[in-house]
Design an enzyme around this catalytic site. Structure first.
Site, mmCIF file in Angstrom:
data_model
loop_
_atom_site.group_PDB
_atom_site.id
_atom_site.type_symbol
_atom_site.label_atom_id
_atom_site.label_comp_id
_atom_site.label_asym_id
_atom_site.label_seq_id
_atom_site.Cartn_x
_atom_site.Cartn_y
_atom_site.Cartn_z
ATOM 1 N N ARG A 17 0.872 -1.181 0.000
ATOM 2 C CA ARG A 17 0.000 0.000 0.000
ATOM 3 C C ARG A 17 0.908 1.229 0.000
ATOM 4 N NH1 ARG A 17 -5.526 -1.156 2.294
ATOM 5 N NH2 ARG A 17 -5.615 -3.394 2.820
ATOM 6 N N HIS B 87 1.643 6.879 -0.388
ATOM 7 C CA HIS B 87 0.495 7.799 -0.305
ATOM 8 C C HIS B 87 0.801 9.033 0.527
ATOM 9 C CE1 HIS B 87 -2.146 3.957 -0.828
ATOM 10 N NE2 HIS B 87 -1.552 4.319 -1.950
ATOM 11 N N LYS C 207 1.710 11.011 10.207
ATOM 12 C CA LYS C 207 1.208 9.675 10.550
ATOM 13 C C LYS C 207 2.120 9.021 11.582
ATOM 14 C CE LYS C 207 -0.356 9.267 5.795
ATOM 15 N NZ LYS C 207 -0.015 8.771 4.450
ATOM 16 N N TYR D 61 -2.742 3.242 12.411
ATOM 17 C CA TYR D 61 -2.041 4.519 12.395
ATOM 18 C C TYR D 61 -2.951 5.689 12.743
ATOM 19 C CZ TYR D 61 -3.696 4.399 7.515
ATOM 20 O OH TYR D 61 -4.452 4.276 6.368
ATOM 21 N N ASP E 298 -2.784 2.336 -6.916
ATOM 22 C CA ASP E 298 -1.328 2.299 -6.747
ATOM 23 C C ASP E 298 -0.608 1.799 -8.004
ATOM 24 O OD1 ASP E 298 -1.408 1.445 -3.190
ATOM 25 O OD2 ASP E 298 -1.793 3.315 -4.288
HETATM 26 C C1 LIG Z 1 -7.176 6.212 3.830
HETATM 27 C C2 LIG Z 1 -8.666 6.145 3.999
HETATM 28 C C3 LIG Z 1 -9.446 5.359 3.170
HETATM 29 N N1 LIG Z 1 -10.772 5.322 3.344
HETATM 30 C C4 LIG Z 1 -11.586 4.473 2.453
HETATM 31 C C5 LIG Z 1 -11.447 4.834 0.983
HETATM 32 C C6 LIG Z 1 -11.527 3.519 0.269
HETATM 33 O O1 LIG Z 1 -12.914 3.226 -0.028
HETATM 34 C C7 LIG Z 1 -11.042 2.481 1.282
HETATM 35 C C8 LIG Z 1 -9.620 2.013 1.003
HETATM 36 O O2 LIG Z 1 -8.838 3.172 0.820
HETATM 37 P P1 LIG Z 1 -7.375 3.025 0.232
HETATM 38 O O3 LIG Z 1 -7.371 1.987 -0.826
HETATM 39 O O4 LIG Z 1 -6.895 4.415 -0.102
HETATM 40 O O5 LIG Z 1 -6.585 2.469 1.511
HETATM 41 P P2 LIG Z 1 -4.982 2.317 1.599
HETATM 42 O O6 LIG Z 1 -4.421 1.931 0.280
HETATM 43 O O7 LIG Z 1 -4.737 1.473 2.775
HETATM 44 O O8 LIG Z 1 -4.504 3.802 1.909
HETATM 45 C C9 LIG Z 1 -3.625 4.045 2.976
HETATM 46 O O9 LIG Z 1 -2.337 3.607 2.561
HETATM 47 C C10 LIG Z 1 -1.310 3.889 3.534
HETATM 48 C C11 LIG Z 1 0.027 3.453 2.983
HETATM 49 C C12 LIG Z 1 -1.305 5.299 3.962
HETATM 50 O O10 LIG Z 1 -0.252 5.938 4.141
HETATM 51 C C13 LIG Z 1 -2.623 5.890 4.314
HETATM 52 O O11 LIG Z 1 -2.532 7.284 4.498
HETATM 53 C C14 LIG Z 1 -3.664 5.537 3.274
HETATM 54 O O12 LIG Z 1 -3.392 6.272 2.083
HETATM 55 O O13 LIG Z 1 -11.073 3.141 2.571
HETATM 56 C C15 LIG Z 1 -11.413 6.048 4.344
HETATM 57 O O14 LIG Z 1 -12.650 5.996 4.484
HETATM 58 N N2 LIG Z 1 -10.663 6.827 5.181
HETATM 59 C C16 LIG Z 1 -9.301 6.899 5.040
HETATM 60 O O15 LIG Z 1 -8.642 7.625 5.838
#
Ligand SMILES: Cc1cn([C@H]2C[C@H](O)[C@@H](COP(=O)(O)OP(=O)(O)O[C@H]3O[C@@H](C)C(=O)[C@@H](O)[C@H]3O)O2)c(=O)[nH]c1=O
Length: 182
Positions: free
Chosen positions: A59, A62, A72, A132, A169
């Protein structure tokens, strides 16, 4: 709590004081006063996140751009990940450099990643649960992603096969084309 400097001055590794006994262990996973003292200034968190990922999931990288860049404080509570913070502040002497650290349920280490950094991790165990705290709320319209394998950053990920990526990604920008910080 033990605070360890890294190659990038603003990025810190935090080792909590763990109290073990015949029942198991206890540790304070976050203490506002001790954290502020460790970082050298007041840091306020507004959101806690929790994700679970299978082996080889990566992941990242970001970050959120202004006006809501996120600091974070990250940790792994099940399994093990290789966690990376990349300095994307153009004026920084460590611009495009990264810190990589193994975070695991067993080492209980945490990584403080200030705003101005891109963050990512790859899962090394069968599964990993990742918790986190963030200093700004989630603002999807401000979210940006940089390629995990950007040759200019050249992260040495401890994996031998391509990782499992989200669609987002898989189509992330190169650092040279990304909206970053001054
Ligand atoms: C990050 C985030 C996602 N979501 C939702 C959006 C989406 O439908 C689902 C999954 O989101 P993502 O695929 O972006 O999740 P992910 O790929 O786990 O994103 C995370 O990666 C790590 C490395 C980070 O550093 C974080 O800040 C965040 O960007 O969750 C939230 O509701 N709140 C949040 O804060």
């Amino acid at each position: 709590m033990n605070v360890i400097d890294t190659a990038i001055p603003d990025v810190k590794i935090i080792e909590p004081r763990v109290f073990g006994d015949e029942r198991g262990f206890f540790f304070e996973s976050f203490n506002q006063d001790q954290f502020n003292q460790a970082i050298g200034h007041q840091v306020t968190f507004v959101q806690d996140n929790h994700s679970r990922s299978s082996k080889s999931v990566l992941r990242g990288l970001h970050y959120q751009i202004s006006p809501a860049p996120q600091g974070k404080l990250v940790r792994c509570t099940f399994g093990e990940v290789f966690d990376v913070a990349v300095d994307i502040r153009k004026s920084s002497p460590t611009y495009a450099q990264y810190v990589g650290v193994l975070l695991s349920a067993s080492n209980k280490k945490q990584l403080w990643i200030p705003q101005g950094f891109a963050h990512g991790f790859v899962v090394l165990s069968e599964f990993a649960e990742f918790l986190y705290k963030t200093t700004q709320f989630y603002r999807p319209e401000l979210e940006r992603a940089i390629r995990w394998d950007d040759p200019h950053i050249n992260i040495s990920w401890p994996i031998s096969a391509p990782p499992l990526l989200s669609k987002k990604d898989s189509s992330a920008s190169l650092l040279q084309d990304a909206e970053v910080f001054d």
